[in-house]
Each structure stands twice: as structure tokens, then as C-alpha cells.
Design an enzyme around this catalytic site. Structure first.
Site, PDB file in Angstrom:
ATOM      1  CE  LYS A   1      -3.489   2.564   2.604  1.00 48.15           C
ATOM      2  NZ  LYS A   1      -4.371   2.693   3.735  1.00 48.15           N
TER       3      LYS A   1
ATOM      4  CD  GLU B   1      -6.660   9.027   9.623  1.00 51.00           C
ATOM      5  OE1 GLU B   1      -7.356   9.194   8.595  1.00 51.00           O
ATOM      6  OE2 GLU B   1      -6.046   7.991   9.843  1.00 51.00           O
TER       7      GLU B   1
ATOM      8  CD  GLU C   1      -7.728   2.420   0.197  1.00 53.57           C
ATOM      9  OE1 GLU C   1      -8.549   2.108  -0.681  1.00 53.57           O
ATOM     10  OE2 GLU C   1      -7.610   3.565   0.649  1.00 53.57           O
TER      11      GLU C   1
ATOM     12  CD  GLU D   1     -10.576   7.536  -2.101  1.00 53.54           C
ATOM     13  OE1 GLU D   1     -10.937   6.485  -2.690  1.00 53.54           O
ATOM     14  OE2 GLU D   1      -9.846   7.527  -1.092  1.00 53.54           O
TER      15      GLU D   1
END
Ligand SMILES: C=C(O[C@H]1C=CC=C(C(=O)O)[C@@H]1O)C(=O)O
Length: 463
Positions: free
Chosen positions: A217, A266, A310, A445
Site C-alpha cells: 500500500k 483523523e 486499505e 476520490e
């Protein structure tokens, strides 16, 4: 450190002066008092041109500062050096009794994403690591407000003068400054992104390497530069971010001519006593136009294998670090949904009780960058980011937050963000690339992730 709970400011100062003689060194005087609630945005705007910052967390606790009592900087990402200097400062201090969290002497700041990146023009005002003990700080929560005034005094300090300084500050807090020009009157012109094809090619090359098993990733970001027809008041953008995003974290840091600000969902880490928590947020889908569509999309996200992979890298990595540094680690069994503006994310809280001697700075050093901002394996992913991205990330996607004298505090990850410099804005948005990623969908995105800043710059609600 002397805690003078019930003393007046004059008495506190007198104690401070005595200590300067005893220790033969300057002493920090930290005074906190409850004040009438004030508009935190007016406070942020109070002294344009002075270093200032704003922070609002998910529980709506806000901290704003104006002016620097002492700054702590470090090369590379040496948070240990900051922590040592902070403890040394606290050892040489006298304080009033600041009972509420987010009041009293604390450090506010953060660091760059990369340890040793060469700064580009948008980030020259931002050192690799910078924390500030504010000279004037206002904290507000649940309709109450407090002011904390920090000042380092020397042996020969004239107490009268210092008292005058404090009374000036109190007066200043009572003055209300009108907010700036309406953002809706500003026209923004985006620069054409000449790197978009290269960015998509980078995704294809990364997914090929993933198929070969070289890595799993990488979180790759884009930058969008916009120019306005007039100078933009960062306070107005901040206020818009705050009203558009009642959940999550709002932050702004004004260093020199630059303001770094954003609305991030976050959390990196929060420590209160020995309780530690972090939320793994990764995996994204758009919001629906109706509740029904929104729920359907949320369900689709929860079931989507690509997004789950992910997300799972992030949860595994955070859980592993918690297991190393904490006891009683608990990880939510399956992800829930976190709605944030135009997007919804997969979200898995991780909690634990820190082992003896583990500090908030230790955790930040270990956690950053989580696979939500870096990738897996971390070092390979960070190298790929530096190789493929054509700009400096600066403080984007890095920890930002506060730590107090007990070592408690909270840090968010500075995403959905950008830098404002006069008439120019530089925005950043990234997404997790895994083997199944499709370049065109990842571009879409990132566009959704630019939206919080784009809407705020234009003074628009995001609904
Ligand atoms: C890197 C960003 O998002 C991260 C956080 C949440 C979801 C993400 C994702 O689904 O790709 C990213 O990992 C950004 O918004 O710039």
C-alpha cells in the site's frame, strides 16, 4: 515546579522572582483564570501578524493562541529533544492552578510529514518540528472559557511592569475585532494540474509493483494550487471550516506569512492519564444525496474488499504498536462508518492503557505515518511517496496537536488541508493505493477530499 493554587497573580510573580534568584535563571510564570466566554475566531484574529493557532477537537474543546512565550524546534523528527526541553522548562516554573484540560502551560505544534524534505515555497515558514508555549492562550469548552498567560521572567524583572502587561492582555481580550471580507466575494482560479497524467501513471506503476509483491500500500497525494483576485483572510476560511464540519478536528497555524489550516476527521492519538486511543480511518466512498443513498453507499463501503484491505493495514499497524506500548489493548471488531463532509470512511478505534514511562511523544514517533498516510511496508511506501510526488508535503498528513505538563494531549493527522499565503492557496489530498486501485477512481476520490478546503475558501457550506 511550584503550584500556587490559591494565590493572586502578584503573589505568584513574587514567588517567581524569588525562584529566579534561588535558581539563578529565568522562570516561567503561568497564570490561568476563567473569563467570560469569547468568540474564538475574534480571538484568533485579534493580532494579525503575530504567530497564532487554533484547534477544535471532536468534543468541541477549542484552544487558540496568540504570540510565543517560548518555542521548541528540532531537526529531523526528534520529539525526544522537544520532550526533554519541555520538562526542563516546566521544572523552572511557577503556576496558578489550571484544573481544566487544555488550559495552563501546554505546547501546541506539530511537524512535517517527511523527516528531511527540502521545503518548497509553500512551506518555508514551517520548520521540521515546531512546538510553542503560547504567550496568550484562550481555551473554551461547554460554554466556559479560560485564559492562560505565560511569561518568562528574569531576576531583575519589574513586577509592576509585568502586572501592567497582564492587565493590558485582559483589556485586549475584551476588545472585539470585526471579521474580514466576505469570502463569497472572492474569485478563485485553479492552476491547471500538469501532473495529473504523471500521477495516474505513478498509480499504475505502483499497482504493478504490488502485483509483483514488492509492497502492499502507498498513500499518494495530489496538490491543487489556486489564486484569488484579492487577499484572503485566513480567519474567515477557518470559521467556514468550523461551521461546515461540526465533527472532527479544525486547525489553523499561522507562521510568518503562511497559514496552514484544515478540517480533518483523523485522530492520530489521544492520551489522558494512562488511557490511550487512536482511530484508524482509511477507506473512502462518497456521501449520498439522500439518507437512503448515503446508507446504501456506507454499506457498499463496509463490504468492499479493496477498501477493507486499505483499512485493515492501518488497523493492524496501529494495533501492533499499541500492543508494544500498552496493556489491555482493545480493537473494535469490525469497522464502523465515519461521515466527514463529502466522504465517508471506514473507522476502527483502538484503545489501551500505556505501560509505565510511555509518553505521548513516544507514541507519535512510532505511529507516524500510519498506513493511512504512508503505506506498507512503511519505509518503502515513504520512499515511493518522495519519488512520485512532485511537491513537498510540508505539514500535510503529519501530526498536529497539543501536549500539556502532565503529558496528556491529543494529535490529529493534518489532512483535508492547505496553506494560504496572501492570494494563493495550495491544497493537498491523497488516497490509499492498493493492488486493486484504479487511477481514474483515485483521481475522483482526491477531488472529494479537496472539497472541505475548496468550499471553505469560497465561503460555501458543503451541503
Ligand atoms: C490521505 C488522505 O486520506 C487518508 C485518510 C482517510 C482515508 C484515506 C483513503 O481512503 O485513502 C486516506 O488514507 C487525505 O485525505 O488526504
Amino acid at each position: 515546579m511550584i503550584d500556587k493554587s490559591q494565590r493572586s497573580l502578584t503573589e505568584l510573580l513574587a514567588d517567581g522572582i524569588v525562584l529566579t534568584h534561588e535558581k539563578n535563571t529565568p522562570i516561567l510564570i503561568s497564570w490561568t483564570e476563567e473569563i467570560e466566554p469569547i468568540d474564538m475566531f475574534h480571538f484568533y484574529q485579534l493580532e494579525d501578524g503575530i504567530e497564532r493557532a487554533f484547534w477544535r477537537d471532536d468534543d468541541h474543546m477549542s484552544i487558540g493562541y496568540s504570540g510565543v512565550c517560548e518555542s521548541f524546534e528540532a531537526d529531523s523528527h526528534d520529539l525526544e529533544a522537544i520532550e526533554r526541553a519541555w520538562h526542563k522548562r516546566l521544572d523552572l516554573s511557577v503556576q496558578s492552578n489550571a484544573k481544566e484540560k487544555g488550559t495552563g502551560p501546554l505546547l501546541f505544534g506539530g511537524m512535517s510529514y517527511h523527516k528531511n524534505a527540502k521545503r518548497d515555497a509553500f512551506w518555508t515558514d514551517f520548520p521540521t518540528v515546531r512546538f510553542v508555549l503560547p504567550s496568550l492562550m484562550v481555551s473554551s469548552k461547554s460554554g466556559r472559557a479560560w485564559v492562560t498567560m505565560n511569561r518568562i521572567i528574569a531576576k531583575e524583572e519589574d513586577v509592576k511592569q509585568v502586572l501592567q502587561f497582564y492587565s493590558k492582555v485582559r483589556k485586549k481580550l475584551r476588545s472585539i475585532t470585526p471579521l474580514g471580507a466576505n469570502l463569497a466575494e472572492i474569485t478563485w482560479n485553479p492552476e491547471t494540474d500538469q501532473h495529473i497524467d504523471a500521477w495516474k501513471n505513478a498509480i499504475s506503476s505502483l499497482t504493478s509493483e504490488m502485483k509483483e509483491g514488492l509492497l502492499q500500500k502507498v498513500v499518494l497525494a495530489r496538490r491543487k494550487i489556486l489564486r484569488a483576485n484579492q487577499t484572503v483572510d485566513p480567519t474567515m476560511v477557518l470559521k467556514q471550516l468550523d461551521s461546515n464540519h461540526p465533527q472532527g478536528y479544525i486547525f489553523a497555524l499561522n507562521y510568518g506569512e503562511s497559514t496552514f489550516l484544515g478540517a480533518t476527521p483523523e485522530q492520530l492519538v489521544r492520551k489522558m492519564g494512562n488511557s490511550l486511543e487512536s482511530s484508524s480511518v482509511a477507506g473512502t466512498i462518497q456521501r449520498g444525496h439522500t439518507t437512503k443513498e448515503d446508507d446504501r453507499l456506507g454499506e457498499e463501503l463496509l463490504q468492499d474488499a479493496k477498501n477493507r484491505s486499505e483499512h485493515d493495514f492501518v488497523v493492524e499497524s496501529i494495533a501492533q504498536m499499541f500492543n508494544e506500548f500498552c496493556l489491555d489493548v482493545s480493537v473494535q471488531k469490525t469497522p464502523s462508518l465515519l461521515k466527514a463532509g463529502k466522504v465517508q470512511h471506514l473507522h476502527t478505534p483502538v484503545k489501551g492503557i500505556t505501560k509505565e514511562g510511555v509518553s505521548l511523544f513516544d507514541m507519535i514517533s512510532r505511529l507516524h505515518p500510519t498506513p493511512a498516510m504512508g503505506g506498507k511496508p512503511r519505509s518503502v511506501a515513504v520512499e515511493k511517496i518522495a519519488h512520485h510526488e512532485t511537491f513537498d508535503r510540508g505539514w500535510y498528513a503529519a501530526p498536529i496537536g497539543w501536549i500539556d505538563q502532565e503529558g496528556d494531549g491529543e494529535f490529529a493527522v493534518a489532512i483535508r488541508s492547505g496553506v494560504l499565503q496572501g492570494k494563493t492557496a495550495s491544497l493537498y489530498a491523497g488516497c490509499g493505493i492498493v493492488e486493486a486501485s484504479d487511477p481514474a477512481s483515485e483521481v475522483e476520490e482526491t477531488e472529494l477530499k479537496f472539497a472541505p478546503m475548496l468550499h471553505a475558501l469560497k465561503g460555501e457550506t458543503h451541503a
